[in-house]
Design a protein around this motif. Structure first.
Motif, mmCIF file in Angstrom:
data_model
loop_
_atom_site.group_PDB
_atom_site.id
_atom_site.type_symbol
_atom_site.label_atom_id
_atom_site.label_comp_id
_atom_site.label_asym_id
_atom_site.label_seq_id
_atom_site.Cartn_x
_atom_site.Cartn_y
_atom_site.Cartn_z
ATOM 1 N N VAL A 168 0.976 -1.283 0.062
ATOM 2 C CA VAL A 168 0.100 0.107 0.192
ATOM 3 C C VAL A 168 0.839 1.501 -0.046
ATOM 4 O O VAL A 168 0.628 2.308 -0.746
ATOM 5 C CB VAL A 168 -0.862 -0.052 1.371
ATOM 6 C CG1 VAL A 168 -1.581 1.356 1.269
ATOM 7 C CG2 VAL A 168 -1.917 -0.955 1.029
ATOM 8 N N ALA A 169 2.014 1.248 0.831
ATOM 9 C CA ALA A 169 2.879 2.316 0.822
ATOM 10 C C ALA A 169 3.701 2.731 -0.424
ATOM 11 O O ALA A 169 3.617 3.748 -0.826
ATOM 12 C CB ALA A 169 3.915 2.243 1.847
ATOM 13 N N ARG A 170 3.945 1.582 -1.219
ATOM 14 C CA ARG A 170 4.810 1.672 -2.536
ATOM 15 C C ARG A 170 3.501 2.445 -3.409
ATOM 16 O O ARG A 170 3.656 3.413 -4.058
ATOM 17 C CB ARG A 170 4.832 0.430 -3.164
ATOM 18 C CG ARG A 170 5.998 -0.310 -2.592
ATOM 19 C CD ARG A 170 5.984 -1.516 -3.249
ATOM 20 N NE ARG A 170 7.000 -2.608 -2.539
ATOM 21 C CZ ARG A 170 7.004 -3.742 -3.210
ATOM 22 N NH1 ARG A 170 6.706 -4.096 -4.527
ATOM 23 N NH2 ARG A 170 7.963 -4.565 -2.424
ATOM 24 N N GLY A 171 2.149 1.969 -3.352
ATOM 25 C CA GLY A 171 1.014 2.326 -4.449
ATOM 26 C C GLY A 171 0.839 4.003 -3.728
ATOM 27 O O GLY A 171 0.952 4.973 -4.865
ATOM 28 N N LEU A 172 0.728 4.467 -2.814
ATOM 29 C CA LEU A 172 0.612 5.716 -2.164
ATOM 30 C C LEU A 172 1.556 6.460 -2.769
ATOM 31 O O LEU A 172 1.366 7.559 -3.408
ATOM 32 C CB LEU A 172 0.429 5.777 -0.690
ATOM 33 C CG LEU A 172 -0.897 5.000 -0.172
ATOM 34 C CD1 LEU A 172 -0.873 5.018 1.373
ATOM 35 C CD2 LEU A 172 -2.313 5.907 -0.479
ATOM 36 N N SER A 173 2.867 6.117 -2.451
ATOM 37 C CA SER A 173 3.939 6.793 -2.917
ATOM 38 C C SER A 173 3.917 6.944 -4.395
ATOM 39 O O SER A 173 4.271 8.160 -5.047
ATOM 40 C CB SER A 173 5.086 6.143 -2.511
ATOM 41 O OG SER A 173 6.286 7.066 -2.575
ATOM 42 N N ALA A 174 3.608 6.028 -5.253
ATOM 43 C CA ALA A 174 3.504 6.218 -6.582
ATOM 44 C C ALA A 174 2.361 7.320 -7.158
ATOM 45 O O ALA A 174 2.673 7.744 -8.383
ATOM 46 C CB ALA A 174 3.195 4.850 -7.378
ATOM 47 N N VAL A 175 1.676 7.522 -6.429
ATOM 48 C CA VAL A 175 0.622 8.573 -6.879
ATOM 49 C C VAL A 175 1.047 10.225 -6.098
ATOM 50 O O VAL A 175 0.193 10.821 -6.239
ATOM 51 C CB VAL A 175 -0.860 8.411 -6.706
ATOM 52 C CG1 VAL A 175 -1.220 7.125 -7.556
ATOM 53 C CG2 VAL A 175 -1.352 7.965 -5.151
ATOM 54 N N GLY A 176 2.124 10.085 -5.654
ATOM 55 C CA GLY A 176 2.631 11.210 -5.111
ATOM 56 C C GLY A 176 2.172 11.653 -3.527
ATOM 57 O O GLY A 176 2.273 12.841 -3.150
ATOM 58 N N VAL A 177 1.778 10.734 -2.882
ATOM 59 C CA VAL A 177 1.346 10.770 -1.293
ATOM 60 C C VAL A 177 2.976 11.051 -0.710
ATOM 61 O O VAL A 177 3.498 9.940 -0.850
ATOM 62 C CB VAL A 177 0.319 9.797 -0.854
ATOM 63 C CG1 VAL A 177 0.127 10.006 0.592
ATOM 64 C CG2 VAL A 177 -0.799 9.752 -1.725
ATOM 65 N N THR A 178 2.856 11.752 0.435
ATOM 66 C CA THR A 178 4.198 11.746 1.271
ATOM 67 C C THR A 178 3.723 11.943 2.714
ATOM 68 O O THR A 178 2.533 12.163 2.980
ATOM 69 C CB THR A 178 4.982 13.049 0.745
ATOM 70 O OG1 THR A 178 4.196 14.147 1.126
ATOM 71 C CG2 THR A 178 5.204 13.267 -0.795
ATOM 72 N N ALA A 179 4.881 11.995 3.369
ATOM 73 C CA ALA A 179 4.646 12.030 4.714
ATOM 74 C C ALA A 179 3.975 13.193 5.452
ATOM 75 O O ALA A 179 3.382 13.571 6.314
ATOM 76 C CB ALA A 179 6.036 12.424 5.613
ATOM 77 N N ASP A 180 4.146 14.455 4.384
ATOM 78 C CA ASP A 180 3.355 15.667 4.623
ATOM 79 C C ASP A 180 1.721 15.741 4.442
ATOM 80 O O ASP A 180 1.045 16.687 4.743
ATOM 81 C CB ASP A 180 3.785 16.947 3.824
ATOM 82 C CG ASP A 180 5.144 17.006 3.778
ATOM 83 O OD1 ASP A 180 5.734 16.753 4.894
ATOM 84 O OD2 ASP A 180 6.004 17.441 3.031
ATOM 85 N N ASP A 181 1.225 14.464 3.723
ATOM 86 C CA ASP A 181 -0.122 14.408 3.579
ATOM 87 C C ASP A 181 -0.980 13.803 4.653
ATOM 88 O O ASP A 181 -0.623 13.245 5.649
ATOM 89 C CB ASP A 181 -0.277 13.490 2.330
ATOM 90 C CG ASP A 181 -0.010 14.103 1.183
ATOM 91 O OD1 ASP A 181 -0.751 15.168 0.886
ATOM 92 O OD2 ASP A 181 0.762 13.877 0.516
#
Ligand SMILES: [Zn+2]
Lengths: 143, 434
Positions: free
Chosen positions: B114-127
């Protein structure tokens, strides 16, 4: 500046009873039908109609699930005598204006037959017909 | 941005080496620990030692939802119950649900996907991610939840429902990412519009939507309503849950399936024969990094194809095309496989035509016929029969090009075609087959 008459065009699927369903809906909503023409293929038809209250007619039809729209058309006064229609059509023909369709008003207005006319170049048709002294009924005179 | 750069961009050689190693270990564990699957293998005359290359996977028996149901609740678990730390269940429409068991390792693996997927669409620790998937037995809520925490973003576990509260929290907390089903995203978007809320007071920028099939048309609708970029996430309880595959923002075309954890295959839904990349068929998934309840060659009944081209984002894991429907919806007409979603893709964007259709199949003089009924939008685009006829012909040509099959097209008034909420509503098959 000519104020085009607003025609309602509606899509009718070709099924038994569609036309009566259409006219029933108009009657139920007391919509005054001033002119009506139908064109169809084996698959579907298109009804074109002039109503006094065109905006109400559009709303009623769309709410009842019809695909419908408003099209600006000319309402041409044709003298109620032999050769009247020919005179109008000759003018349009001379100017190379192509007529997409025509149909008639149910009643005469000011003793003239009213011809609903859709031409490819409406503005040019207005100019030429007015130059030739043909009466064009404005929307305010009919709707 | 990559979450696990090494794994996400590993060479195909390295990936395939990992896959073979993990496939062999999975098959061995299934053979040793899952009685029903061992019997299946024996019936098919295959032993774990027969899996020498990745293509040997086709020697293995398929698994289906029915197998999981028949072995309810724990019959397909491959570990001792003491090792299971969580259970989820997928709601069955009839009878018993399917229970999925996860070891600590499985939960780690899932969160990582899931973390890979979120990261792939630009989600970061700031979100701040608002999770409006249901929490509980359903895998959606908790699956996405732990992936968000793994990534280091902030999770708001609001769960589904209570639309007004969702919108209030969105405004007050400055939520930047929304995760829910696409249909709930539409509900939220419409509510925001109907409440007359200025979209500028809402900071949402990304949506992660899944758990039900949706279309490009719905994506555009959601994006316009919520002023966000909407991405597709895929998963199923039998494989793990959401996160099996995810779009990337660079291509936004196809979902990367994490191939170090899952082996995807596309097979002919009728014969089970493998199909090459690029061809539409049924997605079959083998979990190769799961301990609790591995599933081997699980028939998903989802229709898709695998993209042939490598992705521009640099990830080497192949992409599944966005789901194209269910195998139950597939029709065979004059020997050609037809999927209703193909018709949708053919008519979407044609002026005056709604993305609503019904396929009517009949058999006339031993020949299959296909009539496609399409709905008009409420506003008529042409007032001339000739032009409407041309529009009809245009729709017909577009559908014929996509299907490779001659069809007849009938134009229908708005709202005259039954809404397709369940499956198979796009189809009326009048053929009497014997
Ligand atoms: Zn990509």
């Amino acid at each position: 500046m000519y104020n085009y008459v607003k025609q309602i065009s509606a899509f009718l699927p070709n099924k038994q009873g569609t036309l009566t369903g259409f006219t029933q809906l108009l009657a139920d909503n007391s919509l005054d039908l001033m002119a009506l023409s139908l064109a169809d293929t084996t698959n579907f038809g298109i009804a074109r109609a002039i109503f006094k209250e065109y905006d109400k007619a559009l709303a009623v039809l769309q709410q009842a699930g019809y695909t419908a729209s408003i099209t600006p058309v000319l309402a041409v006064g044709v003298p109620d005598c032999p050769g009247g229609l020919n005179k109008v059509l000759q003018i349009l023909n001379r100017e190379n204006l192509s007529i997409e369709y025509i149909y008639n008003f149910v009643h005469t207005v000011d003793d003239q037959a009213v011809l609903i006319c859709r031409v490819d170049d409406g503005d040019k048709a207005v100019d030429e017909l007015q130059k030739a002294g043909v009466k064009l009924f404005d929307r305010s005179e009919l709707q | 941005m990559y979450y696990n750069e090494h794994m996400e961009t590993a060479s195909r050689d390295e990936l395939e080496r990992i896959q073979l190693e993990r496939l062999q270990a999975t098959v061995r564990r299934m053979y040793d620990n899952v009685g029903f699957y061992r019997r299946r293998m024996e019936e098919q005359g295959v032993v774990p030692e027969d899996i020498k290359t990745l293509s040997d996977i086709t020697k293995l028996p398929f698994m289906s939802k029915i197998d999981l149901r028949d072995n309810y609740p724990f019959g397909t678990f491959a570990v001792q119950k003491t090792e299971i730390v969580r259970l989820h269940a997928s709601s069955g429409t009839t009878g018993k649900p399917i229970v999925a068991g996860y070891t600590r390792h499985d939960l780690e693996m899932w969160s990582d996907c899931v973390a890979r997927g979120l990261s792939a669409v630009g989600v970061t620790a700031d979100d701040i991610v608002q999770v409006a998937y249901g929490y509980g037995l359903f895998t959606g809520g908790m699956g996405v939840h732990y992936g968000i925490e793994r990534l280091g973003a902030t999770v708001l576990p609001i769960s589904a429902g209570n639309t007004k509260k969702q919108i209030m929290m969105m405004q007050d907390l400055g939520t930047t990412v929304l995760a829910c089903t696409p249909s709930y995203a539409l509900v939220l978007g419409e509510a925001i519009r109907d409440m007359g809320i200025d979209p500028e007071t809402i900071k949402l920028r990304v949506g992660v939507f899944g758990a039900e099939p949706w279309t490009e048309g719905i994506r555009k609708e959601i994006e316009a309503l919520l002023h966000i970029k909407a991405y597709d996430i895929y998963g199923l309880t039998e494989s793990v849950g959401p996160g099996v595959a995810m779009e990337c923002k660079e291509a936004c075309d196809g979902l990367h399936i994490w191939e170090d954890c899952f082996i995807p295959e596309i097979v002919d839904p009728d014969t089970g024969e493998p199909l090459p990349d690029g061809q539409i068929g049924e997605l079959v998934i083998t979990t190769i990094n799961k301990e609790g309840m591995p599933t081997v060659r699980f028939r998903t009944h989802d229709l898709t194809y695998i993209h042939k081209e490598p992705c521009v984002c640099g990830r080497t894991h192949r992409r599944l095309h966005r789901l194209m429907g269910r195998t139950d919806d597939m029709l065979i007409i004059r020997g050609v496989n037809v999927f209703p979603s193909q018709v949708e893709s053919a008519i979407v964007g044609i002026e005056g035509i709604a993305p609503r259709y019904l396929l009517v199949v009949d058999r006339v003089h031993n020949l299959d016929t296909l009539e496609v009924q399409v709905e008009l939008l409420p506003t008529l685009v042409y007032d001339e029969v000739r032009k409407m006829e041309a529009l009809r012909a245009k729709v017909q040509k577009s559908i014929e090009q996509v299907l490779g099959l001659s069809v007849s097209v009938r134009l229908m008034p708005p709202n005259s075609i039954e809404r397709a909420e369940g499956k198979s509503k796009h189809i009326k098959d009048n053929r009497k087959l014997d």
